[in-house]
Motif scaffolding. Structure first.
Motif, PDB file in Angstrom:
ATOM      1  N   PHE A  76     -16.231 -44.549 -36.076  1.00 47.84           N
ATOM      2  CA  PHE A  76     -17.441 -43.735 -36.025  1.00 47.84           C
ATOM      3  C   PHE A  76     -17.977 -43.656 -34.597  1.00 47.84           C
ATOM      4  O   PHE A  76     -18.338 -42.579 -34.119  1.00 47.84           O
ATOM      5  N   ASN A  77     -18.036 -44.800 -33.897  1.00 48.61           N
ATOM      6  CA  ASN A  77     -18.514 -44.802 -32.514  1.00 48.61           C
ATOM      7  C   ASN A  77     -17.622 -43.966 -31.605  1.00 48.61           C
ATOM      8  O   ASN A  77     -18.109 -43.284 -30.694  1.00 48.61           O
ATOM      9  N   LEU A  78     -16.311 -44.024 -31.832  1.00 51.23           N
ATOM     10  CA  LEU A  78     -15.388 -43.207 -31.049  1.00 51.23           C
ATOM     11  C   LEU A  78     -15.706 -41.731 -31.220  1.00 51.23           C
ATOM     12  O   LEU A  78     -15.856 -40.998 -30.233  1.00 51.23           O
ATOM     13  N   TRP A  79     -15.836 -41.273 -32.465  1.00 51.44           N
ATOM     14  CA  TRP A  79     -16.133 -39.865 -32.710  1.00 51.44           C
ATOM     15  C   TRP A  79     -17.507 -39.481 -32.178  1.00 51.44           C
ATOM     16  O   TRP A  79     -17.678 -38.397 -31.608  1.00 51.44           O
ATOM     17  N   LEU A  80     -18.469 -40.341 -32.359  1.00 50.48           N
ATOM     18  CA  LEU A  80     -19.818 -40.056 -31.870  1.00 50.48           C
ATOM     19  C   LEU A  80     -19.829 -39.883 -30.355  1.00 50.48           C
ATOM     20  O   LEU A  80     -20.407 -38.925 -29.826  1.00 50.48           O
ATOM     21  N   ASN A  81     -19.160 -40.776 -29.638  1.00 56.94           N
ATOM     22  CA  ASN A  81     -19.130 -40.684 -28.178  1.00 56.94           C
ATOM     23  C   ASN A  81     -18.302 -39.505 -27.697  1.00 56.94           C
ATOM     24  O   ASN A  81     -18.661 -38.846 -26.714  1.00 56.94           O
ATOM     25  N   LEU A  82     -17.183 -39.213 -28.362  1.00 54.81           N
ATOM     26  CA  LEU A  82     -16.389 -38.049 -27.970  1.00 54.81           C
ATOM     27  C   LEU A  82     -17.172 -36.751 -28.139  1.00 54.81           C
ATOM     28  O   LEU A  82     -17.157 -35.890 -27.255  1.00 54.81           O
ATOM     29  N   TRP A  83     -17.861 -36.613 -29.257  1.00 52.93           N
ATOM     30  CA  TRP A  83     -18.659 -35.401 -29.460  1.00 52.93           C
ATOM     31  C   TRP A  83     -19.843 -35.355 -28.496  1.00 52.93           C
ATOM     32  O   TRP A  83     -20.275 -34.273 -28.082  1.00 52.93           O
ATOM     33  N   GLY A  84     -20.381 -36.498 -28.107  1.00 48.23           N
ATOM     34  CA  GLY A  84     -21.440 -36.526 -27.098  1.00 48.23           C
ATOM     35  C   GLY A  84     -20.943 -36.015 -25.758  1.00 48.23           C
ATOM     36  O   GLY A  84     -21.620 -35.232 -25.088  1.00 48.23           O
ATOM     37  N   ILE A  85     -19.732 -36.446 -25.374  1.00 45.37           N
ATOM     38  CA  ILE A  85     -19.149 -35.964 -24.113  1.00 45.37           C
ATOM     39  C   ILE A  85     -18.892 -34.467 -24.182  1.00 45.37           C
ATOM     40  O   ILE A  85     -19.178 -33.725 -23.234  1.00 45.37           O
ATOM     41  N   VAL A  86     -18.365 -33.995 -25.312  1.00 40.20           N
ATOM     42  CA  VAL A  86     -18.119 -32.561 -25.476  1.00 40.20           C
ATOM     43  C   VAL A  86     -19.433 -31.779 -25.362  1.00 40.20           C
ATOM     44  O   VAL A  86     -19.492 -30.735 -24.695  1.00 40.20           O
ATOM     45  N   ALA A  87     -20.491 -32.285 -25.964  1.00 38.32           N
ATOM     46  CA  ALA A  87     -21.782 -31.602 -25.896  1.00 38.32           C
ATOM     47  C   ALA A  87     -22.322 -31.577 -24.468  1.00 38.32           C
ATOM     48  O   ALA A  87     -22.815 -30.543 -23.998  1.00 38.32           O
ATOM     49  N   ILE A  88     -22.221 -32.700 -23.764  1.00 36.05           N
ATOM     50  CA  ILE A  88     -22.712 -32.754 -22.385  1.00 36.05           C
ATOM     51  C   ILE A  88     -21.933 -31.790 -21.501  1.00 36.05           C
ATOM     52  O   ILE A  88     -22.514 -31.038 -20.706  1.00 36.05           O
ATOM     53  N   LEU A  89     -20.606 -31.793 -21.629  1.00 41.40           N
ATOM     54  CA  LEU A  89     -19.791 -30.877 -20.826  1.00 41.40           C
ATOM     55  C   LEU A  89     -20.069 -29.422 -21.194  1.00 41.40           C
ATOM     56  O   LEU A  89     -20.080 -28.546 -20.317  1.00 41.40           O
ATOM     57  N   GLY A  90     -20.302 -29.147 -22.469  1.00 40.48           N
ATOM     58  CA  GLY A  90     -20.633 -27.784 -22.890  1.00 40.48           C
ATOM     59  C   GLY A  90     -21.947 -27.303 -22.300  1.00 40.48           C
ATOM     60  O   GLY A  90     -22.038 -26.175 -21.808  1.00 40.48           O
ATOM     61  N   VAL A  91     -22.962 -28.145 -22.312  1.00 40.85           N
ATOM     62  CA  VAL A  91     -24.249 -27.780 -21.725  1.00 40.85           C
ATOM     63  C   VAL A  91     -24.106 -27.582 -20.222  1.00 40.85           C
ATOM     64  O   VAL A  91     -24.643 -26.624 -19.656  1.00 40.85           O
ATOM     65  N   GLN A  92     -23.363 -28.471 -19.561  1.00 36.07           N
ATOM     66  CA  GLN A  92     -23.147 -28.323 -18.132  1.00 36.07           C
ATOM     67  C   GLN A  92     -22.399 -27.030 -17.821  1.00 36.07           C
ATOM     68  O   GLN A  92     -22.724 -26.332 -16.862  1.00 36.07           O
ATOM     69  N   LEU A  93     -21.426 -26.674 -18.635  1.00 39.98           N
ATOM     70  CA  LEU A  93     -20.674 -25.432 -18.444  1.00 39.98           C
ATOM     71  C   LEU A  93     -21.590 -24.222 -18.558  1.00 39.98           C
ATOM     72  O   LEU A  93     -21.537 -23.309 -17.738  1.00 39.98           O
ATOM     73  N   VAL A  94     -22.468 -24.229 -19.551  1.00 42.43           N
ATOM     74  CA  VAL A  94     -23.374 -23.103 -19.754  1.00 42.43           C
ATOM     75  C   VAL A  94     -24.412 -23.023 -18.634  1.00 42.43           C
ATOM     76  O   VAL A  94     -24.694 -21.944 -18.115  1.00 42.43           O
ATOM     77  N   LEU A  95     -24.968 -24.154 -18.233  1.00 44.73           N
ATOM     78  CA  LEU A  95     -26.047 -24.138 -17.247  1.00 44.73           C
ATOM     79  C   LEU A  95     -25.563 -23.973 -15.809  1.00 44.73           C
ATOM     80  O   LEU A  95     -26.222 -23.305 -15.005  1.00 44.73           O
ATOM     81  N   GLU A  96     -24.416 -24.575 -15.463  1.00 47.59           N
ATOM     82  CA  GLU A  96     -23.994 -24.591 -14.068  1.00 47.59           C
ATOM     83  C   GLU A  96     -22.695 -23.854 -13.818  1.00 47.59           C
ATOM     84  O   GLU A  96     -22.330 -23.624 -12.667  1.00 47.59           O
ATOM     85  N   GLY A  97     -21.952 -23.529 -14.852  1.00 47.13           N
ATOM     86  CA  GLY A  97     -20.711 -22.799 -14.688  1.00 47.13           C
ATOM     87  C   GLY A  97     -19.512 -23.714 -14.521  1.00 47.13           C
ATOM     88  O   GLY A  97     -19.636 -24.918 -14.284  1.00 47.13           O
ATOM     89  N   PRO A  98     -18.304 -23.135 -14.619  1.00 52.18           N
ATOM     90  CA  PRO A  98     -17.085 -23.946 -14.564  1.00 52.18           C
ATOM     91  C   PRO A  98     -16.845 -24.594 -13.201  1.00 52.18           C
ATOM     92  O   PRO A  98     -16.315 -25.699 -13.130  1.00 52.18           O
ATOM     93  N   ARG A  99     -17.236 -23.940 -12.117  1.00 49.45           N
ATOM     94  CA  ARG A  99     -17.013 -24.514 -10.790  1.00 49.45           C
ATOM     95  C   ARG A  99     -17.815 -25.805 -10.600  1.00 49.45           C
ATOM     96  O   ARG A  99     -17.284 -26.814 -10.135  1.00 49.45           O
ATOM     97  N   ALA A 100     -19.069 -25.780 -10.984  1.00 51.72           N
ATOM     98  CA  ALA A 100     -19.901 -26.978 -10.863  1.00 51.72           C
ATOM     99  C   ALA A 100     -19.401 -28.079 -11.790  1.00 51.72           C
ATOM    100  O   ALA A 100     -19.405 -29.253 -11.424  1.00 51.72           O
TER     101      ALA A 100
END
Length: 118
Positions: A76-100
């Protein structure tokens, strides 16, 4: 505390309520310290309440899922942390773009900064 009682149909005892109130007081005190010298604005208080509510709901939802799922805590912790990383990277992609996103995560400078982090 009230949400816990509604979800799990179990009343909290006095010690649990006291512990909860101490955690709330400590969280508010710590958050107010981060505001610096600019004082407490109504928007700041609303953000603190929203963050606390989101954290509370997420915590109780995780606990409810763990009690109902046939999944061990490590998985459960593995899945929770993996989805947290995916969410953080997704927000960063939307806000700052792929280059950033690339500059902050995959460049040698990013790895040096990560290695230097205590």
């Amino acid at each position: 505390g009230l949400l816990w009682q509604l979800v799990f149909l179990q009343p909290m005892v006095c010690q649990q309520w006291c512990a909860l109130l101490l955690f709330i007081a400590a969280s508010v005190a710590k958050s107010v310290d981060h505001l610096g010298g600019r004082g407490t604005q109504p928007d700041d208080v609303a953000v603190l309440l929203l963050q606390g509510t989101i954290g509370c709901v997420a915590s109780i939802a995780c606990e409810k899922f763990l009690r109902s799922a046939a999944m061990d805590i490590d998985r459960f912790n593995l899945w929770l942390n993996l989805w947290g990383i995916v969410a953080i990277l997704g927000v960063q992609l939307v806000l700052e773009g792929p280059r950033a996103m690339y500059q902050h995560t995959l460049t040698p400078a990013a790895f040096r900064q990560l290695a230097a982090d205590p």
